[in-house]
Structure formats: C-alpha cells, structure tokens
Design a protein around this motif. Structure first.
Motif, mmCIF file in Angstrom:
data_model
loop_
_atom_site.group_PDB
_atom_site.id
_atom_site.type_symbol
_atom_site.label_atom_id
_atom_site.label_comp_id
_atom_site.label_asym_id
_atom_site.label_seq_id
_atom_site.Cartn_x
_atom_site.Cartn_y
_atom_site.Cartn_z
ATOM 1 N N GLU A 36 69.960 -79.104 25.258
ATOM 2 C CA GLU A 36 70.010 -77.761 25.826
ATOM 3 C C GLU A 36 70.488 -76.765 24.778
ATOM 4 O OE1 GLU A 36 72.294 -75.359 29.461
ATOM 5 O OE2 GLU A 36 72.617 -77.516 29.122
ATOM 6 N N VAL A 37 69.814 -75.647 24.713
ATOM 7 C CA VAL A 37 70.216 -74.596 23.782
ATOM 8 C C VAL A 37 71.369 -73.813 24.399
ATOM 9 C CG1 VAL A 37 69.484 -72.515 22.569
ATOM 10 C CG2 VAL A 37 67.881 -74.422 22.868
ATOM 11 N N VAL A 38 72.454 -73.702 23.664
ATOM 12 C CA VAL A 38 73.642 -73.005 24.146
ATOM 13 C C VAL A 38 73.941 -71.847 23.218
ATOM 14 C CG1 VAL A 38 76.102 -73.178 24.681
ATOM 15 C CG2 VAL A 38 74.582 -75.106 25.167
ATOM 16 N N THR A 39 74.115 -70.675 23.789
ATOM 17 C CA THR A 39 74.467 -69.510 22.994
ATOM 18 C C THR A 39 75.732 -68.874 23.565
ATOM 19 O OG1 THR A 39 73.124 -68.014 24.321
ATOM 20 C CG2 THR A 39 72.068 -69.063 22.409
ATOM 21 N N ALA A 40 76.437 -68.143 22.758
ATOM 22 C CA ALA A 40 77.651 -67.459 23.203
ATOM 23 C C ALA A 40 77.815 -66.181 22.410
ATOM 24 C CB ALA A 40 78.875 -68.361 23.019
ATOM 25 N N GLU A 41 78.306 -65.173 23.086
ATOM 26 C CA GLU A 41 78.597 -63.915 22.421
ATOM 27 C C GLU A 41 80.106 -63.736 22.358
ATOM 28 O OE1 GLU A 41 76.668 -60.644 24.259
ATOM 29 O OE2 GLU A 41 74.638 -61.474 24.022
ATOM 30 N N THR A 42 80.618 -63.398 21.201
ATOM 31 C CA THR A 42 82.056 -63.227 21.023
ATOM 32 C C THR A 42 82.335 -61.861 20.421
ATOM 33 O OG1 THR A 42 82.085 -64.150 18.780
ATOM 34 C CG2 THR A 42 82.321 -65.706 20.615
ATOM 35 N N GLY A 43 83.560 -61.415 20.624
ATOM 36 C CA GLY A 43 83.993 -60.180 19.999
ATOM 37 C C GLY A 43 84.423 -60.447 18.570
ATOM 38 N N PRO A 44 84.919 -59.435 17.904
ATOM 39 C CA PRO A 44 85.383 -59.618 16.520
ATOM 40 C C PRO A 44 86.499 -60.663 16.460
ATOM 41 C CG PRO A 44 85.259 -57.280 17.097
ATOM 42 C CD PRO A 44 85.065 -58.044 18.362
ATOM 43 N N VAL A 45 86.479 -61.497 15.460
ATOM 44 C CA VAL A 45 87.526 -62.500 15.259
ATOM 45 C C VAL A 45 88.763 -61.813 14.708
ATOM 46 C CG1 VAL A 45 88.180 -64.589 14.035
ATOM 47 C CG2 VAL A 45 85.832 -64.315 14.859
ATOM 48 N N GLN A 46 89.877 -61.986 15.407
ATOM 49 C CA GLN A 46 91.102 -61.319 14.996
ATOM 50 C C GLN A 46 91.885 -62.198 14.034
ATOM 51 O OE1 GLN A 46 93.292 -59.292 17.898
ATOM 52 N NE2 GLN A 46 91.479 -58.381 18.784
ATOM 53 N N PRO A 47 92.447 -61.633 12.996
ATOM 54 C CA PRO A 47 93.226 -62.444 12.043
ATOM 55 C C PRO A 47 94.512 -62.933 12.681
ATOM 56 C CG PRO A 47 93.468 -60.109 11.555
ATOM 57 C CD PRO A 47 92.411 -60.215 12.619
ATOM 58 N N GLY A 48 94.956 -64.116 12.282
ATOM 59 C CA GLY A 48 96.215 -64.654 12.763
ATOM 60 C C GLY A 48 97.391 -63.981 12.096
ATOM 61 N N PRO A 49 98.603 -64.247 12.596
ATOM 62 C CA PRO A 49 99.784 -63.636 11.973
ATOM 63 C C PRO A 49 99.938 -64.128 10.536
ATOM 64 C CG PRO A 49 100.408 -65.343 13.552
ATOM 65 C CD PRO A 49 98.940 -65.119 13.717
ATOM 66 N N PRO A 50 100.410 -63.270 9.641
ATOM 67 C CA PRO A 50 100.531 -63.668 8.236
ATOM 68 C C PRO A 50 101.501 -64.809 8.019
ATOM 69 C CG PRO A 50 101.666 -61.592 8.646
ATOM 70 C CD PRO A 50 100.883 -61.916 9.882
ATOM 71 N N GLN A 51 102.526 -64.904 8.895
ATOM 72 C CA GLN A 51 103.507 -65.970 8.753
ATOM 73 C C GLN A 51 104.029 -66.351 10.124
ATOM 74 O OE1 GLN A 51 107.303 -65.114 6.801
ATOM 75 N NE2 GLN A 51 107.082 -66.975 5.614
ATOM 76 N N SER A 52 104.062 -67.637 10.401
ATOM 77 C CA SER A 52 104.552 -68.104 11.682
ATOM 78 C C SER A 52 106.039 -67.805 11.819
ATOM 79 C CB SER A 52 104.316 -69.613 11.815
ATOM 80 O OG SER A 52 105.007 -70.134 12.926
ATOM 81 N N ALA A 53 106.455 -67.466 13.048
ATOM 82 C CA ALA A 53 107.882 -67.218 13.276
ATOM 83 C C ALA A 53 108.713 -68.447 12.976
ATOM 84 C CB ALA A 53 108.098 -66.770 14.726
ATOM 85 N N ALA A 54 108.108 -69.625 13.132
ATOM 86 C CA ALA A 54 108.852 -70.847 12.859
ATOM 87 C C ALA A 54 109.278 -70.929 11.397
ATOM 88 C CB ALA A 54 107.994 -72.066 13.211
ATOM 89 N N PHE A 55 108.435 -70.432 10.486
ATOM 90 C CA PHE A 55 108.781 -70.494 9.070
ATOM 91 C C PHE A 55 109.989 -69.626 8.762
ATOM 92 C CE2 PHE A 55 104.352 -71.867 8.925
ATOM 93 C CZ PHE A 55 104.446 -72.963 8.085
ATOM 94 N N ILE A 56 110.146 -68.529 9.501
ATOM 95 C CA ILE A 56 111.285 -67.651 9.271
ATOM 96 C C ILE A 56 112.575 -68.341 9.679
ATOM 97 C CG2 ILE A 56 112.290 -65.412 9.878
ATOM 98 C CD1 ILE A 56 109.456 -64.413 10.417
ATOM 99 N N ARG A 57 112.520 -69.106 10.791
ATOM 100 C CA ARG A 57 113.721 -69.809 11.256
ATOM 101 C C ARG A 57 114.069 -70.981 10.354
ATOM 102 N NH1 ARG A 57 111.122 -69.032 16.204
ATOM 103 N NH2 ARG A 57 110.396 -71.177 16.276
ATOM 104 N N GLN A 58 113.063 -71.604 9.786
ATOM 105 C CA GLN A 58 113.297 -72.816 9.006
ATOM 106 C C GLN A 58 113.679 -72.444 7.576
ATOM 107 O OE1 GLN A 58 109.602 -74.862 9.498
ATOM 108 N NE2 GLN A 58 109.881 -75.139 11.676
#
Length: 274
Positions: A36-58
């Motif tokens: 079966e042919v499957v298609t999907a439409e998506t919005g713009p891909v948003q960038p993730g956070p530059p640094q995880s909050a966990a890295f700040i705590r560690q």
C-alpha cells in the motif's frame, strides 16, 4: 506517490526512445509498486534544544570513584504519567511546559539517558508507572548491568517506587516491601505499639493513615565479591568484606503540605522496620 509514478513513466519512455522496446519493458517492470502506498504531510521540522537540561545539572557525570567500594546513589522522582497526562497537570501544575514535552514516550527516554549518564551504583526512583518499569526501564537498565525491584503503591494507583543496583557490584541478600497502611492498623504489632495511645486518642488520625497509599522498599545489599568469596584478588575481597552489608530504603512520603505528622509517623515506622 503520484509524482514518483510519473517520473518512472518518463524514465521508461526515455529508455524506449534510446534503447528500444526491450529497455522500455524493463523500465516499466521496475515501476511496479508492492504494498500500500502511504503518504503523509508534515509541517516544518523544528530544531531541538541546543542543550538538554540534564547536561546542565550533570556537572561531572560518570566521574570514577576513588576507591573500589565507594558507591554512588541516585534518587529521582520521575513524575508518573498518570499525573503528568491530566488536564489539571497540563493546564495548572505544569502550564509552563509544552504538552509534547510531558508525553511519557518522550520523557522516559530522557529519564533513562540521565540515569545512565550519572552511572549510579544504586538508583532509587519514585512515581514510576508500573508499565514504564516493566516495559521500558527494567529491560533497558538490565542491558546496562542493573538488577531492579518494583513496588506498587497501595490502593488503585498503578505507580510506585523502583530500586536498581549495579549487578556487578551488589547482590540482594533480602528484600521487604513495607505497606504503611498495614503497619498502622489497630491493634498495632509489638514493634509499633508506642503509637497506640496516639491513634486511640485520635480517630481522625487513624482514619487518615488508612487512606494514604505510601509504601517503602527495603533491600539488603552485599558486596558481590564478599558474597561470592570467589575472587582471586585478595585486596578486592578484603575491601568488599570491610564495606559490609548495606540496607537501602526507598520511599515516597505523603506529599500534602499540611501532613508533616503523617510523614513523621511513616518515617518512624519505616526505621523501626529496618
């Protein structure tokens, strides 16, 4: 799907013009679509956070311990999904947090990542959904050398506490789950009889203690080399024997700001059990 098909037809026509009917037939056969042919439409891909909050705590995760039988303990309330997923939680308690970041499938990956980055020898978790333990944390942490034990709270909630310990360092000699409701049912056992006058003089307190769902986990851990006694390293065995057994207790005391007396009674009873 349609754009891909048109491109293939044009390629087949071009092949027919250049290489004749045989090449056109091969090109047409390659255009066959299976399934079966499957298609999907998506919005713009948003960038993730530059640094995880966990890295700040560690500040210094995974720093080697100076002695073989020193150990690192981690305690972490990971917020059960049944509390994070309600409308009240998303609109009042955690309204500052985007809803997609409260999704359990997103959060549990970060929880696992943070645990592994700290590299604890013993990890005590609270507000662990039963399925998050059985279907995610336990399988993944066992692959990284941990043994775990889960205890569900009393009542209808499907969350509780979980304790993990590094299998290469510790052996569980004994485990006990403490159900605080049961400890405070009248008549009290001899171990907790000092609370009897208080409960008998306050029916409201007795009733409140039967509504709270608090549990506690007790795990008696032995250093593995000392427990096995099979290591050829005499220094390692001596260090393990000198370290002795370790009794770990993991609990999540009643949260209510006006219930310090409940927390005090539970803490005293848990210590009596230990």
């Amino acid at each position: 799907g349609a754009a891909g098909g048109n491109g293939a037809e044009h390629a087949a026509a071009a092949a027919a013009l250049q290489d004749g009917p045989a090449a056109a037939a091969v090109a047409a056969e390659s255009d066959t679509i299976y399934g079966e042919v499957v298609t999907a439409e998506t919005g713009p891909v948003q960038p993730g956070p530059p640094q995880s909050a966990a890295f700040i705590r560690q500040l210094s995760p995974g720093v080697p311990l100076p002695e073989p039988w020193w150990f690192r303990v981690m305690s972490y309330n990971i917020l059960a999904d049944q509390y994070a997923g309600t409308a009240y939680a998303q609109e009042v308690l955690f309204k500052y947090c985007p809803k997609e970041l409260l999704d359990n499938n997103y959060r549990r990956q970060l929880v696992l990542e943070e645990i592994l980055r700290y590299q604890p020898d013993i990890c005590c978790l609270q507000e662990v959904d039963d399925k998050v333990y059985s279907e995610y944390l336990s399988p993944h942490l066992s692959r990284h050398g941990y043994t775990g034990h889960y205890t569900n709270k009393q009542g209808k909630v499907r969350e509780g506490s979980a304790m993990f310990w590094r299998s290469g360092k510790w052996v569980a000699a004994a485990m006990q789950d403490i159900k605080l409701r049961d400890l405070f049912k009248l008549p009290l056992s001899d171990r907790h009889c000092q609370f009897t006058p208080m409960l008998e003089s306050s029916p409201a307190l007795t009733e409140a203690l039967q509504k709270v769902t608090t549990i506690a986990q007790m795990v008696l851990l032995l250093p593995r080399n000392a427990a096995a006694g099979s290591s050829t390293d005499s220094c390692s065995n001596a260090a393990a024997a000198a370290a002795g057994p370790l009794l770990m207790i993991n609990t999540h005391l009643f949260f209510h700001p006006y219930a310090p007396h409940i927390r005090s009674l539970h803490t005293a009873a848990i210590l009596e059990e230990a």
